[in-house]
Design a protein around this motif. Sequence first.
Motif, PDB file in Angstrom:
ATOM      1  N   VAL A   1      79.155   8.719  14.115  1.00 27.08           N
ATOM      2  CA  VAL A   1      80.017   7.793  14.846  1.00 27.08           C
ATOM      3  C   VAL A   1      80.267   8.300  16.265  1.00 27.08           C
ATOM      4  O   VAL A   1      80.155   7.553  17.253  1.00 27.08           O
TER       5      VAL A   1
ATOM      6  N   THR B   1      79.964   3.207   0.489  1.00 25.56           N
ATOM      7  CA  THR B   1      80.300   4.565   0.070  1.00 25.56           C
ATOM      8  C   THR B   1      80.711   4.618  -1.397  1.00 25.56           C
ATOM      9  O   THR B   1      81.210   3.643  -1.962  1.00 25.56           O
TER      10      THR B   1
ATOM     11  N   VAL C   1      76.539   2.613   9.702  1.00 25.66           N
ATOM     12  CA  VAL C   1      76.359   4.069   9.677  1.00 25.66           C
ATOM     13  C   VAL C   1      76.163   4.466   8.221  1.00 25.66           C
ATOM     14  O   VAL C   1      77.108   4.789   7.509  1.00 25.66           O
ATOM     15  N   SER C   2      74.914   4.409   7.783  1.00 23.53           N
ATOM     16  CA  SER C   2      74.591   4.676   6.386  1.00 23.53           C
ATOM     17  C   SER C   2      74.062   6.090   6.208  1.00 23.53           C
ATOM     18  O   SER C   2      73.440   6.648   7.111  1.00 23.53           O
ATOM     19  N   ASP C   3      74.311   6.655   5.025  1.00 23.16           N
ATOM     20  CA  ASP C   3      73.713   7.950   4.720  1.00 23.16           C
ATOM     21  C   ASP C   3      72.416   7.790   3.935  1.00 23.16           C
ATOM     22  O   ASP C   3      71.833   8.773   3.500  1.00 23.16           O
TER      23      ASP C   3
ATOM     24  N   LYS D   1      80.370  15.607   3.307  1.00 25.04           N
ATOM     25  CA  LYS D   1      80.147  14.343   4.010  1.00 25.04           C
ATOM     26  C   LYS D   1      80.955  14.262   5.304  1.00 25.04           C
ATOM     27  O   LYS D   1      80.617  13.492   6.207  1.00 25.04           O
TER      28      LYS D   1
ATOM     29  N   SER E   1      84.441   9.923   5.891  1.00 26.20           N
ATOM     30  CA  SER E   1      83.962  10.541   7.123  1.00 26.20           C
ATOM     31  C   SER E   1      83.791   9.508   8.227  1.00 26.20           C
ATOM     32  O   SER E   1      84.204   9.716   9.371  1.00 26.20           O
ATOM     33  N   VAL E   2      83.170   8.371   7.892  1.00 28.14           N
ATOM     34  CA  VAL E   2      82.987   7.311   8.887  1.00 28.14           C
ATOM     35  C   VAL E   2      84.345   6.795   9.362  1.00 28.14           C
ATOM     36  O   VAL E   2      84.573   6.599  10.564  1.00 28.14           O
TER      37      VAL E   2
ATOM     38  N   HIS F   1      81.440   9.648   1.961  1.00 28.84           N
ATOM     39  CA  HIS F   1      80.830   9.235   3.226  1.00 28.84           C
ATOM     40  C   HIS F   1      81.745   8.251   3.959  1.00 28.84           C
ATOM     41  O   HIS F   1      81.914   8.333   5.187  1.00 28.84           O
TER      42      HIS F   1
ATOM     43  N   VAL G   1      73.268  11.372  10.574  1.00 26.58           N
ATOM     44  CA  VAL G   1      74.155  11.796   9.488  1.00 26.58           C
ATOM     45  C   VAL G   1      73.640  13.088   8.867  1.00 26.58           C
ATOM     46  O   VAL G   1      74.394  14.059   8.679  1.00 26.58           O
TER      47      VAL G   1
ATOM     48  N   GLY H   1      79.031  11.469   8.621  1.00 24.42           N
ATOM     49  CA  GLY H   1      79.430  10.155   9.105  1.00 24.42           C
ATOM     50  C   GLY H   1      80.197  10.216  10.410  1.00 24.42           C
ATOM     51  O   GLY H   1      79.905   9.466  11.358  1.00 24.42           O
TER      52      GLY H   1
ATOM     53  N   CYS I   1      79.981   0.940   6.677  1.00 23.90           N
ATOM     54  CA  CYS I   1      79.121   1.692   5.752  1.00 23.90           C
ATOM     55  C   CYS I   1      79.503   1.340   4.328  1.00 23.90           C
ATOM     56  O   CYS I   1      80.580   0.790   4.059  1.00 23.90           O
TER      57      CYS I   1
END
Length: 403
Positions: free
Chosen positions: A83, A122, A190-192, A75, A129-130, A126, A205, A79, A120
């Motif tokens: 960004v 999570t 910022v979604s996966d 991940k 990462s964001v 994830h 992503v 993310g 996001c």
Amino acid sequence: MFLKNTHADYRSALDPRDAETLGADAAAEVERHLSFRDNHAQTPLVALPGLAKQHGVAAIHVKDEGHRLGLGSFKALGGAYAVIRLVLEEAGERLGCTVDIAKLRAPEVMAVARTMTFACATDGNHGRSVAQGAELVGARAAIFVHAGVSAERVAAIARFGADMIRVDGTYDDSVREAARVAWEKGWTIVSDTSWPGYERIPGLVMQGYTALVREALRELPAPPTHVFVQSGVGGIAAAVAGHLVLEFGAARPVFTVVDPARAACLFETARAGHPVRIAHGAPTVMAMLECYEPSLVAWRILSRTADAFMTVDEEDAIAAMKQLASPVAGDAAVVAGESGGVGLAGLMRAIADPAVKADLGIDAQSRILLINTEGATDPGRYEEIVGLSPAVVAARSRKGEPA
């Protein structure tokens, strides 16, 4: 449970949007972005010849994402990359020019980033990462976590300066709450996972994940014949399958998506032939895969590119973790978290079932590629399950030394 892909779109060409997102040019750009990351290093591709011999196949290789960018998960590629891309685009709009990654830390770009908040939901990885990406550019991060996310995983995200927001319910509840609050406050979500009208950012992503496929293909002595990839909402599976289709065309490897039996949203979607939301039941040990509704973009890709879908049980995932921690003599040990070894769990289950093995065409010439999607992102839980600390397994991971 096992089923072959019978969708009407199976083996049809990728949607042009997905082909552009996951193609060679986009993947090369991801790798160029990574070259500007201070802690970037290619992750190991681990050969397991002893395990391959035990299971009667030619080769098994594991791409070990437990070492990625200091976050311990694949991940880290998604993310933070999204960004950074979004900051560069926003800076370009405000400054009236194209802003390259090389200028990410320029004062005028950092000034733009400081006005932005990225949000996001999570299960842990994830969000890390964001949050890391936001810290890197000087932006704010607001991370929504559901009730099942451990305190240790929350702390691992918070260390990047993110605001942590607890949400009652499941991962899918936290996705909806994050989207609602972000809309109200003007934050960038910022979604996966993706939903109607929200596809581009999840696509970015997923685009980030293509780097691990390119690295693996450069190192493999021969292209894989079979790939098993675990699935939550489907992002990593779709990114890998889509890139392999674009790389190999009709000669692509046989691709199997592996779901936890207790959270089999991709499996049930494949069975129904369209995206479905499954009921929330008992939690699964495969915490990073505990998702109950697939990403629409991921399903659009997998309906075309996945050859089969299967589920594994709790004991299968645990057996895979232990197998990787205490490998066959001569093989290297791999620290795989609760969700990390699920691709191997799928392979072992497939080989143990003669009908499934035949359906997938696994034989003595098969070359298997797996992805360890996470290391011990919750070290305490890892030691509880495996009986060894991640540090002990890592210290004994040199080839030939039993864990």
